[in-house]
Design an enzyme around this catalytic site. Structure first.
Site, PDB file in Angstrom:
ATOM      1  N   GLN A   1     -11.523  -7.048  -0.835  1.00 52.10           N
ATOM      2  CA  GLN A   1     -12.236  -5.882  -0.309  1.00 52.10           C
ATOM      3  C   GLN A   1     -12.109  -5.841   1.216  1.00 52.10           C
ATOM      4  OE1 GLN A   1     -13.655  -3.670  -2.824  1.00 52.10           O
ATOM      5  NE2 GLN A   1     -13.080  -2.601  -0.952  1.00 52.10           N
TER       6      GLN A   1
ATOM      7  N   ASP B   1      -8.917  -0.485  -9.991  1.00 54.61           N
ATOM      8  CA  ASP B   1      -9.619  -1.246  -8.944  1.00 54.61           C
ATOM      9  C   ASP B   1     -10.941  -0.539  -8.619  1.00 54.61           C
ATOM     10  OD1 ASP B   1     -10.492  -2.559  -6.686  1.00 54.61           O
ATOM     11  OD2 ASP B   1      -8.848  -1.935  -5.397  1.00 54.61           O
TER      12      ASP B   1
ATOM     13  N   LYS C   1       0.847  -1.189   0.000  1.00 55.37           N
ATOM     14  CA  LYS C   1       0.000   0.000   0.000  1.00 55.37           C
ATOM     15  C   LYS C   1       0.887   1.246   0.000  1.00 55.37           C
ATOM     16  CE  LYS C   1      -4.238  -1.469   0.079  1.00 55.37           C
ATOM     17  NZ  LYS C   1      -5.111  -1.181  -1.070  1.00 55.37           N
TER      18      LYS C   1
ATOM     19  N   GLU D   1      -1.275  -0.108  -9.152  1.00 49.37           N
ATOM     20  CA  GLU D   1      -2.749  -0.106  -9.029  1.00 49.37           C
ATOM     21  C   GLU D   1      -3.255   1.245  -8.535  1.00 49.37           C
ATOM     22  OE1 GLU D   1      -4.405  -3.647  -7.256  1.00 49.37           O
ATOM     23  OE2 GLU D   1      -5.908  -2.522  -6.146  1.00 49.37           O
TER      24      GLU D   1
ATOM     25  N   LYS E   1     -13.224  -7.981  -7.976  1.00 55.48           N
ATOM     26  CA  LYS E   1     -13.558  -8.243  -6.579  1.00 55.48           C
ATOM     27  C   LYS E   1     -14.969  -8.804  -6.503  1.00 55.48           C
ATOM     28  CE  LYS E   1     -10.460  -4.912  -4.402  1.00 55.48           C
ATOM     29  NZ  LYS E   1     -10.306  -3.625  -3.710  1.00 55.48           N
TER      30      LYS E   1
ATOM     31  N   ASP F   1      -0.184  -0.381  -4.647  1.00 54.15           N
ATOM     32  CA  ASP F   1      -1.563   0.103  -4.774  1.00 54.15           C
ATOM     33  C   ASP F   1      -1.685   1.433  -4.040  1.00 54.15           C
ATOM     34  OD1 ASP F   1      -4.264   0.569  -4.845  1.00 54.15           O
ATOM     35  OD2 ASP F   1      -4.853  -1.271  -3.813  1.00 54.15           O
TER      36      ASP F   1
END
Ligand code: MUC
Ligand code: MG
Length: 367
Positions: free
Chosen positions: A294, A242, A162, A217, A266, A191
């Protein structure tokens, strides 16, 4: 095979380690358990994770839309009328995880009624997926230690880092520390959850050019339309959309507009019926696909691996199937287990998983 009732039950299970990322943080799984009942006495299950910072849904809102709007439109339908159910749910704007959970609970009930696994009904490609673990915000040493734990305990060797919103140098230092610690024995991607601008994203990706990233992402907001297109055109790794692609129409718009070159599927937001549409679209467009998370509990993760393993394209890359490891407990009678970096599709009819009634009593928050 007729739907007689749909329940929406709130529950809350704390995380042992909260997940923090650019668009928010999660300290407890305050999800909604959905149960679809039929006149044969079958019960299908799924869970909806409210993510207000991603889709605008809340736990109370999910329960309200399921009980007040969806249930009256579904009662009386046969389980095989899934396209009718899909069309009726689609009359309501938004509410992706509420719709997805209802859809997946219908599929679970159908599998249980037919005596077949849902993964076989969906495609039956394989019975397992490699697992990718999401590393939430922390200091570089702590994120490396988390990756070490995941590799040692579960054999996981793909990591999504992240990034975004905090200093670019801190994020790139994390990715560099991971690459230096593990060399080429791990796969890495990042991401941003829309946390950088287009210019910050490009600067960061240039700084990490020697770190062999698989993907980038959602680094900047898709609503920065020209900035995003500019960025994607300059990158030499696939750019995953996403949260900007919750529907097939969004996939088409983002990809044909040059704002994405890969997508995250997802099940938590497109269920099985919508994810099938997104999958076929991605295959037709020749996109890379990653099964995303998620921040699902074990029931949601069972749904993700069920869909991911059902198709060649969705099972090619490691799927994000491990966030439940940071929860203090779960609702399933038989916990999911990741070993050698792999999660198998639970064996059995429907989704192959059952609830532990004592755990449901303990964690539901409506009594
Ligand atoms: C992810 O891949 O972005 C965090 C926010 C969200 O919507 O999903 C998670 C994981
Ligand atoms: Mg993401």
């Amino acid at each position: 095979m007729k739907i007689t009732a749909v329940e929406a039950i709130p529950f809350a299970i704390p995380y042992t380690k909260p997940l923090k990322f650019a668009s928010g943080e999660v300290h407890a799984a305050e999800h909604v358990l959905v149960r679809v009942h039929t006149d044969d006495g079958i019960v299908g299950i799924a869970e909806a994770p409210p993510r207000p910072f991603t889709y605008g849904e809340t736990q109370a809102g999910i329960i309200a839309v399921i009980t007040g709007v969806f249930t009256p439109q579904l009662v009386g339908l046969r389980l095989t009328e899934r396209e009718v159910a899909h069309a009726r749910l689609a009359r309501t704007v938004g509410n992706p995880t509420a719709k997805a959970a209802v859809d997946m609970a219908i599929w679970d009930a159908l599998g249980r009624t037919l005596g077949l696994p849902v993964s076989d009904l969906l495609g039956g490609y394989t019975d397992r997926m490699r697992v990718s673990h999401m590393l939430g915000f922390d200091e570089p040493a702590a994120m490396v230690a988390e990756a070490e734990k995941m590799l040692e305990r579960y054999g996981i060797s793909t990591f999504k880092v992240k990034v975004g919103r905090r200093p670019v140098q801190l994020d790139t230092a994390v990715v560099r520390a991971l690459r230096e610690r593990f060399g080429d024995t791990i796969e890495l991607y990042v991401d941003g959850n829309r946390g950088w601008t287009a210019a910050e994203s490009l600067r960061a990706m240039k700084e990490m050019a020697d770190l062999d990233l698989l993907f980038a992402e959602e680094l900047n907001p898709a609503d920065d339309v020209l900035g995003r297109r500019w960025l994607v055109g300059k990158l030499d790794v696939p750019f995953i959309a996403d949260e900007s692609v919750p529907t097939p129409a969004d996939v088409t718009r983002e990809v044909l507009g040059g704002s994405a070159t890969a997508i995250s599927i997802k099940t938590a937001r497109t269920g099985f019926t919508g994810s099938t549409r997104v999958h076929h679209l991605a295959e037709g467009l020749g996109l890379e696909v990653v099964m995303g998370n998620q921040i699902d509990g074990q029931l949601g993760t069972a749904c993700a691996v069920t869909f991911g393993a059902a198709h060649e394209l969705t099972s090619r890359r490691a799927g994000e199937l491990s966030n439940f490891l940071d929860m203090s407990d779960d609702l399933l009678a038989e916990p999911l287990r990741i070993s050698d970096g792999v999660l198998r599709v639970p064996f059995g009819v429907g989704l192959g998983v059952d609830l532990d009634p004592d755990k449901l009593t303990r964690y539901r928050t409506d009594n």
